[in-house]
Scaffold this motif. Sequence first.
Motif, PDB file in Angstrom:
ATOM      1  N   ILE A   1       0.878  -1.179   0.000  1.00 22.15           N
ATOM      2  CA  ILE A   1       0.000   0.000   0.000  1.00 22.15           C
ATOM      3  C   ILE A   1       0.914   1.227   0.000  1.00 22.15           C
ATOM      4  O   ILE A   1       1.686   1.426   0.935  1.00 22.15           O
ATOM      5  N   VAL A   2       0.820   1.995  -1.091  1.00 20.47           N
ATOM      6  CA  VAL A   2       1.675   3.167  -1.219  1.00 20.47           C
ATOM      7  C   VAL A   2       0.876   4.333  -1.810  1.00 20.47           C
ATOM      8  O   VAL A   2       0.341   4.174  -2.914  1.00 20.47           O
ATOM      9  N   PRO A   3       0.846   5.505  -1.182  1.00 18.44           N
ATOM     10  CA  PRO A   3       1.290   5.747   0.188  1.00 18.44           C
ATOM     11  C   PRO A   3       0.217   5.308   1.179  1.00 18.44           C
ATOM     12  O   PRO A   3      -0.967   5.306   0.855  1.00 18.44           O
ATOM     13  N   SER A   4       0.619   4.947   2.366  1.00 11.90           N
ATOM     14  CA  SER A   4      -0.346   4.524   3.385  1.00 11.90           C
ATOM     15  C   SER A   4      -1.082   5.749   3.935  1.00 11.90           C
ATOM     16  O   SER A   4      -0.496   6.826   4.100  1.00 11.90           O
ATOM     17  N   GLN A   5      -2.362   5.536   4.223  1.00 14.51           N
ATOM     18  CA  GLN A   5      -3.190   6.610   4.755  1.00 14.51           C
ATOM     19  C   GLN A   5      -3.853   6.134   6.044  1.00 14.51           C
ATOM     20  O   GLN A   5      -4.090   4.937   6.214  1.00 14.51           O
ATOM     21  N   PRO A   6      -4.203   7.061   6.948  1.00 19.32           N
ATOM     22  CA  PRO A   6      -4.847   6.635   8.206  1.00 19.32           C
ATOM     23  C   PRO A   6      -6.107   5.799   7.981  1.00 19.32           C
ATOM     24  O   PRO A   6      -6.387   4.877   8.747  1.00 19.32           O
ATOM     25  N   GLY A   7      -6.848   6.065   6.916  1.00 23.86           N
ATOM     26  CA  GLY A   7      -8.048   5.292   6.604  1.00 23.86           C
ATOM     27  C   GLY A   7      -7.768   3.858   6.205  1.00 23.86           C
ATOM     28  O   GLY A   7      -8.681   3.035   6.124  1.00 23.86           O
ATOM     29  N   ASP A   8      -6.494   3.544   5.963  1.00 24.00           N
ATOM     30  CA  ASP A   8      -6.119   2.167   5.634  1.00 24.00           C
ATOM     31  C   ASP A   8      -6.013   1.309   6.896  1.00 24.00           C
ATOM     32  O   ASP A   8      -5.853   0.090   6.804  1.00 24.00           O
ATOM     33  N   SER A   9      -6.086   1.924   8.052  1.00 29.68           N
ATOM     34  CA  SER A   9      -5.992   1.168   9.306  1.00 29.68           C
ATOM     35  C   SER A   9      -7.174   0.210   9.408  1.00 29.68           C
ATOM     36  O   SER A   9      -8.332   0.621   9.436  1.00 29.68           O
ATOM     37  N   ALA A  10      -6.871  -1.075   9.431  1.00 31.74           N
ATOM     38  CA  ALA A  10      -7.888  -2.129   9.394  1.00 31.74           C
ATOM     39  C   ALA A  10      -7.174  -3.468   9.553  1.00 31.74           C
ATOM     40  O   ALA A  10      -5.948  -3.522   9.641  1.00 31.74           O
ATOM     41  N   VAL A  11      -7.940  -4.522   9.564  1.00 37.65           N
ATOM     42  CA  VAL A  11      -7.359  -5.864   9.514  1.00 37.65           C
ATOM     43  C   VAL A  11      -7.407  -6.342   8.070  1.00 37.65           C
ATOM     44  O   VAL A  11      -8.435  -6.224   7.398  1.00 37.65           O
ATOM     45  N   TYR A  12      -6.307  -6.884   7.585  1.00 34.44           N
ATOM     46  CA  TYR A  12      -6.203  -7.352   6.210  1.00 34.44           C
ATOM     47  C   TYR A  12      -6.073  -8.877   6.204  1.00 34.44           C
ATOM     48  O   TYR A  12      -5.226  -9.446   6.898  1.00 34.44           O
ATOM     49  N   PHE A  13      -6.928  -9.505   5.415  1.00 31.65           N
ATOM     50  CA  PHE A  13      -6.905 -10.957   5.272  1.00 31.65           C
ATOM     51  C   PHE A  13      -6.472 -11.328   3.857  1.00 31.65           C
ATOM     52  O   PHE A  13      -6.959 -10.746   2.886  1.00 31.65           O
ATOM     53  N   CYS A  14      -5.601 -12.295   3.744  1.00 29.14           N
ATOM     54  CA  CYS A  14      -5.381 -12.898   2.440  1.00 29.14           C
ATOM     55  C   CYS A  14      -6.176 -14.195   2.376  1.00 29.14           C
ATOM     56  O   CYS A  14      -6.497 -14.792   3.405  1.00 29.14           O
ATOM     57  N   ALA A  15      -6.524 -14.585   1.169  1.00 25.92           N
ATOM     58  CA  ALA A  15      -7.325 -15.787   0.965  1.00 25.92           C
ATOM     59  C   ALA A  15      -6.887 -16.467  -0.322  1.00 25.92           C
ATOM     60  O   ALA A  15      -6.447 -15.807  -1.267  1.00 25.92           O
ATOM     61  N   ALA A  16      -7.022 -17.773  -0.350  1.00 21.69           N
ATOM     62  CA  ALA A  16      -6.591 -18.537  -1.515  1.00 21.69           C
ATOM     63  C   ALA A  16      -7.613 -19.596  -1.853  1.00 21.69           C
ATOM     64  O   ALA A  16      -8.296 -20.124  -0.978  1.00 21.69           O
ATOM     65  N   SER A  17      -7.685 -19.908  -3.145  1.00 20.03           N
ATOM     66  CA  SER A  17      -8.618 -20.940  -3.582  1.00 20.03           C
ATOM     67  C   SER A  17      -8.064 -21.632  -4.818  1.00 20.03           C
ATOM     68  O   SER A  17      -7.190 -21.103  -5.506  1.00 20.03           O
ATOM     69  N   ILE A  18      -8.600 -22.791  -5.064  1.00 16.31           N
ATOM     70  CA  ILE A  18      -8.334 -23.484  -6.317  1.00 16.31           C
ATOM     71  C   ILE A  18      -9.479 -23.141  -7.256  1.00 16.31           C
ATOM     72  O   ILE A  18     -10.643 -23.245  -6.863  1.00 16.31           O
ATOM     73  N   ILE A  19      -9.149 -22.694  -8.479  1.00 17.48           N
ATOM     74  CA  ILE A  19     -10.215 -22.385  -9.437  1.00 17.48           C
ATOM     75  C   ILE A  19     -10.966 -23.684  -9.745  1.00 17.48           C
ATOM     76  O   ILE A  19     -10.387 -24.643 -10.222  1.00 17.48           O
ATOM     77  N   PRO A  20     -12.268 -23.726  -9.422  1.00 13.52           N
ATOM     78  CA  PRO A  20     -12.986 -24.991  -9.545  1.00 13.52           C
ATOM     79  C   PRO A  20     -13.323 -25.320 -10.992  1.00 13.52           C
ATOM     80  O   PRO A  20     -13.651 -24.446 -11.781  1.00 13.52           O
ATOM     81  N   THR A  21     -13.252 -26.585 -11.344  1.00 14.87           N
ATOM     82  CA  THR A  21     -13.744 -27.031 -12.653  1.00 14.87           C
ATOM     83  C   THR A  21     -15.245 -27.248 -12.571  1.00 14.87           C
ATOM     84  O   THR A  21     -15.944 -27.199 -13.565  1.00 14.87           O
ATOM     85  N   SER A  22     -15.714 -27.493 -11.359  1.00 19.67           N
ATOM     86  CA  SER A  22     -17.151 -27.554 -11.103  1.00 19.67           C
ATOM     87  C   SER A  22     -17.366 -27.156  -9.658  1.00 19.67           C
ATOM     88  O   SER A  22     -16.420 -27.047  -8.887  1.00 19.67           O
ATOM     89  N   GLY A  23     -18.631 -26.965  -9.295  1.00 16.33           N
ATOM     90  CA  GLY A  23     -18.878 -26.536  -7.925  1.00 16.33           C
ATOM     91  C   GLY A  23     -18.567 -25.068  -7.753  1.00 16.33           C
ATOM     92  O   GLY A  23     -18.843 -24.252  -8.630  1.00 16.33           O
ATOM     93  N   THR A  24     -17.992 -24.711  -6.647  1.00 17.46           N
ATOM     94  CA  THR A  24     -17.831 -23.302  -6.329  1.00 17.46           C
ATOM     95  C   THR A  24     -16.463 -23.045  -5.707  1.00 17.46           C
ATOM     96  O   THR A  24     -15.786 -23.952  -5.239  1.00 17.46           O
TER      97      THR A  24
END
Lengths: 111, 115
Positions: free
Chosen positions: B77-100
Amino acid sequence: SQTIHQWPATLVQPVGSPLSLECTVEGTSNPNLYWYRQAAGRGLQLLFYSVGIGQISSEVPQNLSASRPQDRQFILSSKKLLLSDSGFYLCAWTLGFRGYTFGSGTRLTVV
Amino acid sequence: DQQVKQNSPSLSVQEGRISILNCDYTNSMFDYFLWYKKYPAEGPTFLISISSIKDKNEDGRFTVFLNKSAKHLSLHIVPSQPGDSAVYFCAASIIPTSGTYKYIFGTGTRLKVLA
């Protein structure tokens, strides 16, 4: 535009009492729906997901159940709450690609 | 077994400087990654994503880098701002061939941007 509603925002329930949290989505059809929980100091844990009416997949064994009685309605339930069920519950939806849109969450405290 | 890890629970950065949030994953089958931002008592909101066919994606002040060989991604995050103060989560998935998609989330990093 699509919106997701989740209620209540906060809930305090005694141990052994039942639970029902409701989530509804507007502005879309046949969404994939999810229930996540964030416990204190933990990440977001996937509890249930549904790809259609009456179709529920459970990701972890637990004291909770989920139902999808209508296309855009997803309900999280418990017959008897445990202390360990406390947490921040989030409903989310997606049309099957990219990321989720989350609801505003329910803070559940079991006492 | 935590498949997506954010080893820094908190980070403090001065306003205007760069914030770098890190995320590691163990499953080499993951091929789509997201960053979410969460304020207290609110649901997470989508920030930026990256597919495994790319190593960088930019959106305004936010850039996500993916190093597949190291199974590591980072959010800048460049430049950082006070409004950026929060909790940040990363998430990962396998692109499904079916389902979700089923995203696995990290435990989050609390960013505090100091004015």
